[in-house]
Scaffold this motif. Structure first.
Motif, mmCIF file in Angstrom:
data_model
loop_
_atom_site.group_PDB
_atom_site.id
_atom_site.type_symbol
_atom_site.label_atom_id
_atom_site.label_comp_id
_atom_site.label_asym_id
_atom_site.label_seq_id
_atom_site.Cartn_x
_atom_site.Cartn_y
_atom_site.Cartn_z
ATOM 1 N N HIS A 134 -90.325 -51.565 -62.111
ATOM 2 C CA HIS A 134 -90.191 -52.918 -61.549
ATOM 3 C C HIS A 134 -91.076 -53.074 -60.317
ATOM 4 O O HIS A 134 -91.184 -52.150 -59.508
ATOM 5 C CB HIS A 134 -88.725 -53.204 -61.212
ATOM 6 N N LEU A 135 -91.653 -54.251 -60.220
ATOM 7 C CA LEU A 135 -92.571 -54.532 -59.118
ATOM 8 C C LEU A 135 -91.796 -54.645 -57.804
ATOM 9 O O LEU A 135 -90.824 -55.391 -57.708
ATOM 10 C CB LEU A 135 -93.301 -55.847 -59.403
ATOM 11 N N VAL A 136 -92.255 -53.855 -56.817
ATOM 12 C CA VAL A 136 -91.653 -53.941 -55.480
ATOM 13 C C VAL A 136 -92.495 -54.887 -54.629
ATOM 14 O O VAL A 136 -91.974 -55.811 -54.002
ATOM 15 C CB VAL A 136 -91.561 -52.541 -54.825
ATOM 16 N N SER A 137 -93.800 -54.628 -54.624
ATOM 17 C CA SER A 137 -94.704 -55.537 -53.906
ATOM 18 C C SER A 137 -96.108 -55.408 -54.496
ATOM 19 O O SER A 137 -96.423 -54.427 -55.192
ATOM 20 C CB SER A 137 -94.728 -55.197 -52.415
ATOM 21 N N ARG A 138 -96.924 -56.403 -54.202
ATOM 22 C CA ARG A 138 -98.293 -56.390 -54.724
ATOM 23 C C ARG A 138 -99.159 -57.244 -53.816
ATOM 24 O O ARG A 138 -98.778 -58.354 -53.460
ATOM 25 C CB ARG A 138 -98.282 -56.977 -56.140
ATOM 26 N N ASP A 139 -100.299 -56.652 -53.411
ATOM 27 C CA ASP A 139 -101.280 -57.467 -52.677
ATOM 28 C C ASP A 139 -102.672 -57.127 -53.192
ATOM 29 O O ASP A 139 -102.806 -56.476 -54.236
ATOM 30 C CB ASP A 139 -101.135 -57.262 -51.159
ATOM 31 N N ASP A 140 -103.700 -57.526 -52.463
ATOM 32 C CA ASP A 140 -105.072 -57.318 -52.956
ATOM 33 C C ASP A 140 -105.466 -55.852 -53.020
ATOM 34 O O ASP A 140 -106.382 -55.471 -53.761
ATOM 35 C CB ASP A 140 -106.070 -58.068 -52.041
ATOM 36 N N THR A 177 -102.957 -52.949 -52.899
ATOM 37 C CA THR A 177 -101.976 -51.991 -53.417
ATOM 38 C C THR A 177 -100.922 -52.682 -54.287
ATOM 39 O O THR A 177 -100.545 -53.824 -54.031
ATOM 40 C CB THR A 177 -101.218 -51.298 -52.246
ATOM 41 N N VAL A 178 -100.470 -51.926 -55.275
ATOM 42 C CA VAL A 178 -99.318 -52.380 -56.051
ATOM 43 C C VAL A 178 -98.241 -51.298 -55.929
ATOM 44 O O VAL A 178 -98.539 -50.108 -56.026
ATOM 45 C CB VAL A 178 -99.698 -52.695 -57.529
ATOM 46 N N VAL A 179 -97.011 -51.712 -55.644
ATOM 47 C CA VAL A 179 -95.910 -50.756 -55.478
ATOM 48 C C VAL A 179 -94.872 -51.026 -56.566
ATOM 49 O O VAL A 179 -94.385 -52.151 -56.725
ATOM 50 C CB VAL A 179 -95.250 -50.890 -54.085
ATOM 51 N N LEU A 180 -94.553 -49.944 -57.314
ATOM 52 C CA LEU A 180 -93.558 -50.059 -58.385
ATOM 53 C C LEU A 180 -92.374 -49.150 -58.099
ATOM 54 O O LEU A 180 -92.529 -48.093 -57.489
ATOM 55 C CB LEU A 180 -94.157 -49.616 -59.732
ATOM 56 N N ASP A 181 -91.198 -49.553 -58.546
ATOM 57 C CA ASP A 181 -90.041 -48.652 -58.555
ATOM 58 C C ASP A 181 -89.926 -48.186 -59.995
ATOM 59 O O ASP A 181 -89.350 -48.871 -60.836
ATOM 60 C CB ASP A 181 -88.783 -49.414 -58.126
ATOM 61 N N GLY A 182 -90.503 -47.016 -60.279
ATOM 62 C CA GLY A 182 -90.549 -46.597 -61.683
ATOM 63 C C GLY A 182 -90.953 -45.155 -61.861
ATOM 64 O O GLY A 182 -90.542 -44.291 -61.077
ATOM 65 N N GLN A 183 -91.790 -44.906 -62.848
ATOM 66 C CA GLN A 183 -92.132 -43.526 -63.213
ATOM 67 C C GLN A 183 -93.506 -43.496 -63.891
ATOM 68 O O GLN A 183 -93.972 -44.522 -64.392
ATOM 69 C CB GLN A 183 -91.094 -43.008 -64.205
ATOM 70 N N PHE A 184 -94.111 -42.302 -63.902
ATOM 71 C CA PHE A 184 -95.309 -42.104 -64.710
ATOM 72 C C PHE A 184 -94.854 -41.613 -66.085
ATOM 73 O O PHE A 184 -93.919 -40.809 -66.168
ATOM 74 C CB PHE A 184 -96.238 -41.073 -64.068
ATOM 75 N N VAL A 185 -95.494 -42.114 -67.141
ATOM 76 C CA VAL A 185 -95.109 -41.679 -68.492
ATOM 77 C C VAL A 185 -96.326 -41.078 -69.187
ATOM 78 O O VAL A 185 -97.465 -41.369 -68.822
ATOM 79 C CB VAL A 185 -94.558 -42.862 -69.334
ATOM 80 N N GLU A 186 -96.023 -40.227 -70.198
ATOM 81 C CA GLU A 186 -97.120 -39.540 -70.890
ATOM 82 C C GLU A 186 -97.922 -40.493 -71.765
ATOM 83 O O GLU A 186 -99.134 -40.390 -71.875
ATOM 84 C CB GLU A 186 -96.559 -38.415 -71.757
ATOM 85 N N SER A 187 -97.190 -41.413 -72.443
ATOM 86 C CA SER A 187 -97.886 -42.359 -73.321
ATOM 87 C C SER A 187 -97.047 -43.629 -73.434
ATOM 88 O O SER A 187 -95.880 -43.654 -73.058
ATOM 89 C CB SER A 187 -98.095 -41.758 -74.706
ATOM 90 N N ARG A 188 -97.656 -44.643 -74.025
ATOM 91 C CA ARG A 188 -96.924 -45.913 -74.212
ATOM 92 C C ARG A 188 -95.745 -45.730 -75.169
ATOM 93 O O ARG A 188 -94.768 -46.456 -75.096
ATOM 94 C CB ARG A 188 -97.866 -46.989 -74.753
ATOM 95 N N ALA A 189 -95.872 -44.754 -76.087
ATOM 96 C CA ALA A 189 -94.789 -44.507 -77.051
ATOM 97 C C ALA A 189 -93.497 -44.126 -76.325
ATOM 98 O O ALA A 189 -92.403 -44.437 -76.793
ATOM 99 C CB ALA A 189 -95.199 -43.413 -78.022
ATOM 100 N N HIS A 190 -93.641 -43.444 -75.145
ATOM 101 C CA HIS A 190 -92.448 -43.051 -74.380
ATOM 102 C C HIS A 190 -91.699 -44.264 -73.833
ATOM 103 O O HIS A 190 -90.513 -44.185 -73.551
ATOM 104 C CB HIS A 190 -92.845 -42.135 -73.220
ATOM 105 N N LEU A 191 -92.442 -45.372 -73.675
ATOM 106 C CA LEU A 191 -91.809 -46.585 -73.145
ATOM 107 C C LEU A 191 -90.945 -47.287 -74.187
ATOM 108 O O LEU A 191 -90.069 -48.077 -73.848
ATOM 109 C CB LEU A 191 -92.877 -47.575 -72.659
#
Lengths: 101, 256
Positions: B133-139, B141-155
């Motif tokens: 989920h998006l926490v903040s975004r400007d020109d 930096t983008v800040v997410l509350d989330g995770q890195f995933v290996e592939s889109r299939a994991h999503l």
């Protein structure tokens, strides 16, 4: 339905709440079926949709008064059912209509 | 000129005209939603493995909305029965409750939409994928509350690949693609927003009619109560149909 006497309103309201109870039960059944530990996904989907059909039947029969409607309304619904089955049938037919080489 | 058969049944059909009209309209609505359901089935069945999302929607919220809509179907029926029993005060209460329940339904739907529209997948130039989920975004930096995933299939099935969520800061220079879970995200979200959005529009339409019958339209009760009762009945028929559509939308989108 002809005009209701005020005392008959309470009876009617009781029946309505019974239908709501039944609809709520089938809703929970539907959700429960989706979590059922059945390996076969097709069976799970079949169970969930069967509960949805029962749920829809309750709404149609009791809330839309289809148990006691006029012939005109049943005729409209019969035509709708034919076209709806045709629509779904054609979709399923198209899905399995792969060329065989 | 008086409109014929607004109260008395027409001799050849056995019902008043507006009721036949409403059923014919509902028949066309069955075909409209039927087309969308058939599109869903075709796309769902032909989706390659691990490309169709599972568990993306909140089942508790969907269940709650199903119960709210079922309850509103009961209160709208009680509103009509109250008119039949010549209890206008009760009619006002039940119709008012129906309107409130419809508003709660739409509020929950709006909350669910917001959840999806603020959920982002960020593809980085080095090939990594971040999701959350998006926490903040400007020109810069983008800040997410989330995770890195290996592939889109994991999503596609978050329950099968549970991971701890944390704050992820990504420089915009590293971003190759930034996409929210809106209608353009994938086939599922396109169908979800189209089908549930069309249903929500029907809810909104029903609310407008109910608000009219509850407010200015209720003046007819004083001059022609039988005709007013018939108006409440056909508005109720439409509402029950909207409930019926949701009864199938809920399992199809949330449970299967």
């Amino acid at each position: 339905m002809s005009d209701l006497k005020p005392e008959a309103f309470a009876d009617y309201a009781r029946r309505c709440w019974l239908v709501f109870g039944a609809v709520a039960c089938t809703t929970f059944l539907m959700v429960g079926a989706s979590y059922a530990p059945i390996g076969n996904r097709t069976v799970v989907i079949g169970l969930v949709l069967a509960a949805a059909v029962v749920n829809a039947g309750l709404v149609g029969a009791f809330l839309m008064h289809l148990l006691s409607e006029r012939k005109t309304i049943y005729t409209v619904l019969a035509f709708t059912a034919v076209f709806f089955v045709g629509l779904m049938g054609l979709s399923i037919w198209a899905q399995f209509d792969h060329p065989k080489f | 000129m008086d409109i014929p058969y607004t109260v008395q049944p027409r001799p050849d059909t056995g019902v008043y005209n507006a009721k036949v009209g409403m059923w014919l309209f509902l028949a066309s609505e069955v075909m409209l939603f039927g087309g969308l359901f058939s599109a869903y089935i075709l796309l769902r069945v032909s989706a390659p493995p691990d490309t169709w999302p599972q568990g993306w929607l909140s089942v508790p919220l969907g269940t709650l909305n199903t119960l709210i809509l079922a309850l509103s179907a009961i209160t709208t029926l009680m509103a009509w029965a109250a008119c039949k029993a010549r209890m206008f005060d009760r009619y006002k209460v039940y119709q008012g409750v129906t309107l409130l329940l419809a508003l709660v339904f739409l509020s929950i739907k709006a909350y669910e939409y917001r959840d999806k529209l603020t959920h982002y997948t960020v593809t980085l130039k080095d090939g990594r994928i971040a999701d959350g989920h998006l926490v903040s975004r400007d020109d810069t930096t983008v800040v997410l509350d989330g995770q890195f995933v290996e592939s889109r299939a994991h999503l596609m099935n978050p329950k099968r690949h549970p991971a701890k969520h944390e704050e992820i800061r990504i420089s915009m220079d590293e971003v190759k693609r930034l996409q929210n879970y809106g209608p353009a995200y994938n086939t599922f979200t396109a169908l979800y927003f189209t089908m549930s959005g069309l249903h929500a529009l029907h809810i909104l339409g029903g609310m407008l009619v109910f608000a009219y019958l509850w407010g200015p339209g209720s003046r007819m009760w004083k001059t022609d109560p039988a005709r007013f009762t018939n108006r409440v009945e056909i508005a109720g028929l439409f509402w029950h149909f909207v409930d019926l559509v949701w009864i199938f939308l809920f399992p199809v989108l949330y449970l299967t």
